[in-house]
Scaffold this motif. Structure first.
Motif, PDB file in Angstrom:
ATOM      1  N   ILE A  43      14.575 115.972 -30.177  1.00  0.00           N
ATOM      2  CA  ILE A  43      14.007 117.130 -30.673  1.00  0.00           C
ATOM      3  C   ILE A  43      12.780 117.468 -30.175  1.00  0.00           C
ATOM      4  CG2 ILE A  43      13.143 118.327 -32.772  1.00  0.00           C
ATOM      5  CD1 ILE A  43      15.434 116.950 -34.331  1.00  0.00           C
ATOM      6  N   GLU A  44      11.756 116.182 -30.092  1.00  0.00           N
ATOM      7  CA  GLU A  44      10.482 116.505 -29.669  1.00  0.00           C
ATOM      8  C   GLU A  44      10.511 117.000 -27.886  1.00  0.00           C
ATOM      9  OE1 GLU A  44       8.174 113.101 -30.444  1.00  0.00           O
ATOM     10  OE2 GLU A  44       7.884 113.647 -32.592  1.00  0.00           O
ATOM     11  N   TYR A  45      11.425 116.443 -27.356  1.00  0.00           N
ATOM     12  CA  TYR A  45      11.348 116.464 -25.947  1.00  0.00           C
ATOM     13  C   TYR A  45      11.870 117.946 -25.482  1.00  0.00           C
ATOM     14  CZ  TYR A  45      13.011 115.662 -20.890  1.00  0.00           C
ATOM     15  OH  TYR A  45      12.931 115.730 -19.664  1.00  0.00           O
ATOM     16  N   PHE A  46      13.007 118.474 -26.552  1.00  0.00           N
ATOM     17  CA  PHE A  46      13.219 119.759 -26.034  1.00  0.00           C
ATOM     18  C   PHE A  46      12.443 120.805 -26.577  1.00  0.00           C
ATOM     19  CE2 PHE A  46      17.870 118.040 -25.447  1.00  0.00           C
ATOM     20  CZ  PHE A  46      17.805 118.189 -24.077  1.00  0.00           C
ATOM     21  N   ASN A  47      11.505 120.606 -27.754  1.00  0.00           N
ATOM     22  CA  ASN A  47      10.552 121.403 -28.114  1.00  0.00           C
ATOM     23  C   ASN A  47       9.504 121.796 -27.149  1.00  0.00           C
ATOM     24  OD1 ASN A  47      11.808 122.008 -30.717  1.00  0.00           O
ATOM     25  ND2 ASN A  47      10.772 120.424 -31.769  1.00  0.00           N
ATOM     26  N   LYS A  48       9.254 120.599 -26.594  1.00  0.00           N
ATOM     27  CA  LYS A  48       8.396 120.589 -25.368  1.00  0.00           C
ATOM     28  C   LYS A  48       8.523 121.299 -24.200  1.00  0.00           C
ATOM     29  CE  LYS A  48       5.258 117.309 -22.693  1.00  0.00           C
ATOM     30  NZ  LYS A  48       5.026 115.773 -22.715  1.00  0.00           N
ATOM     31  N   TYR A  49       9.657 121.155 -23.830  1.00  0.00           N
ATOM     32  CA  TYR A  49      10.266 121.721 -22.491  1.00  0.00           C
ATOM     33  C   TYR A  49      11.173 123.056 -22.550  1.00  0.00           C
ATOM     34  CZ  TYR A  49       8.189 117.231 -20.754  1.00  0.00           C
ATOM     35  OH  TYR A  49       7.292 116.405 -20.188  1.00  0.00           O
ATOM     36  N   SER A  50      11.713 123.245 -23.632  1.00  0.00           N
ATOM     37  CA  SER A  50      12.507 124.394 -23.489  1.00  0.00           C
ATOM     38  C   SER A  50      11.964 125.719 -23.446  1.00  0.00           C
ATOM     39  CB  SER A  50      13.575 124.417 -24.988  1.00  0.00           C
ATOM     40  OG  SER A  50      12.888 124.493 -25.971  1.00  0.00           O
ATOM     41  N   CYS A  51      10.740 125.645 -23.681  1.00  0.00           N
ATOM     42  CA  CYS A  51       9.984 126.807 -23.684  1.00  0.00           C
ATOM     43  C   CYS A  51       9.728 127.264 -22.221  1.00  0.00           C
ATOM     44  CB  CYS A  51       8.937 126.936 -24.585  1.00  0.00           C
ATOM     45  SG  CYS A  51       7.498 125.679 -24.123  1.00  0.00           S
ATOM     46  N   LYS A  52       9.863 126.245 -21.421  1.00  0.00           N
ATOM     47  CA  LYS A  52       9.739 126.400 -19.834  1.00  0.00           C
ATOM     48  C   LYS A  52      10.881 126.663 -18.988  1.00  0.00           C
ATOM     49  CE  LYS A  52       5.853 123.131 -20.325  1.00  0.00           C
ATOM     50  NZ  LYS A  52       5.114 121.960 -20.100  1.00  0.00           N
ATOM     51  N   LYS A  53      11.900 127.232 -19.760  1.00  0.00           N
ATOM     52  CA  LYS A  53      13.248 127.344 -19.134  1.00  0.00           C
ATOM     53  C   LYS A  53      13.187 127.987 -17.515  1.00  0.00           C
ATOM     54  CE  LYS A  53      14.944 131.440 -21.599  1.00  0.00           C
ATOM     55  NZ  LYS A  53      15.930 131.805 -22.628  1.00  0.00           N
ATOM     56  N   ASN A  54      12.267 129.235 -17.507  1.00  0.00           N
ATOM     57  CA  ASN A  54      12.088 130.077 -16.345  1.00  0.00           C
ATOM     58  C   ASN A  54      11.740 129.180 -15.215  1.00  0.00           C
ATOM     59  OD1 ASN A  54      13.219 132.021 -17.797  1.00  0.00           O
ATOM     60  ND2 ASN A  54      11.003 132.886 -18.123  1.00  0.00           N
ATOM     61  N   ASP A  55      10.903 128.117 -15.465  1.00  0.00           N
ATOM     62  CA  ASP A  55      10.384 127.172 -14.548  1.00  0.00           C
ATOM     63  C   ASP A  55      11.224 126.004 -14.113  1.00  0.00           C
ATOM     64  OD1 ASP A  55       7.973 128.584 -14.463  1.00  0.00           O
ATOM     65  OD2 ASP A  55       7.003 127.757 -16.074  1.00  0.00           O
TER      66      ASP A  55
END
Length: 273
Positions: A56-68
């Motif tokens: 959960i912490e991993y995807f919370n950190k990186y999912s907001c950067k999906k366009n990159d």
């Protein structure tokens, strides 16, 4: 075999009340009969929640950067490639997927997930009848396994119905396992893992899975992730993918001294054929 298996699994992963020999015998029977088996309370509660927290912490950190992010990986693995977090939304699938390879240094953000994936792959090997460590590293036939951790986001994360075979297209079906770290009815409201069993019934396995349960199923049975709806987190799950590296990725020139550039190019072309 079972003592050796236990020695290859970190002591805190499995529920201490699990009788491995009895569990594996039952798993073989149920998978052969129905095409799937849900191992209730296979891993310890503390270990499960550590994996859930990591993911959960991993995807919370990186999912907001999906366009990159690059395109999510699905096949075409080269030996030695870097671990990859990708994102994809198309007519076949919509997800974030992290792929971790054992030839790389373990990702410190996902240590418990990776250890669990490797351990369950060894249990899968025993159920399947393979050598305990089959796929830990690249085999002579280019077979290996790697960890796949996916987030199917709220509002339509999915994976189309498909079937899987071993890379060698062996007649004997492969066995998958799934560790669901978020749960239908709590973290997301619709969708989940659906499988067509050996009686041709479509079953939502996610409806029957609680924290610490592990799903085992034959990859040759049709399966899919139906679209998620609303909720808090979406569907997060992981497994160890049986795969094969691209053969040409294992071929290279080990000595460059005295070899002309045109000859190097020619060798590269031959290796790709």
């Amino acid at each position: 075999m079972f003592e050796k298996l236990r020695s290859k699994i970190p002591i805190d992963i499995l529920n201490k009340e699990i009788d491995l020999e009895n569990f594996i015998s039952k798993a073989r029977i149920e998978i052969d009969k129905n095409g799937y088996f849900i191992a209730k309370k296979l891993i310890s509660n503390e270990w499960y929640h550590s994996c859930r927290k990591e993911a959960i912490e991993y995807f919370n950190k990186y999912s907001c950067k999906k366009n990159d992010l690059p395109t999510a990986l699905r096949g075409n693995v080269s030996a030695g490639m870097a671990d990859l977090l990708g994102y994809e939304k198309n007519t076949a699938w919509h997800l974030f997927r992290y792929c971790g390879f054992r030839w790389n240094k373990p990702n410190i953000e996902l240590i418990k997930v990776l250890e669990t994936s490797h351990s369950l792959s060894r249990i899968r090997n025993v159920i399947y009848g393979n050598d305990l460590e089959y796929g830990d590293f690249i085999e002579e036939n280019n077979f290996f396994t790697y960890t796949s951790l996916s987030l199917y986001p709220l509002g339509g994360g999915f994976l189309n119905k498909h079937i899987d075979f071993k890379p060698s297209w062996n007649i004997k079906p492969m066995i998958h396992f799934k560790v669901e770290l978020t749960h239908k009815g709590k973290d997301y409201n619709n969708g989940g893992l659906y499988l067509t069993d050996k009686s041709n019934n479509s079953i939502c396995l996610s409806d029957y899975v609680d924290p610490t349960d592990i799903i085992f199923f034959e990859g040759s049975q049709p399966h899919e992730i139906k679209p998620t709806g609303s909720g808090k987190l979406g569907r997060i799950a992981f497994f160890e993918i049986p795969a094969s590296v691209i053969p040409s990725s294992r071929k290279c020139i080990y000595s460059g001294d005295g070899i002309s550039f045109p000859k190097k190019v020619l060798i590269k072309i031959i290796n790709l054929l």
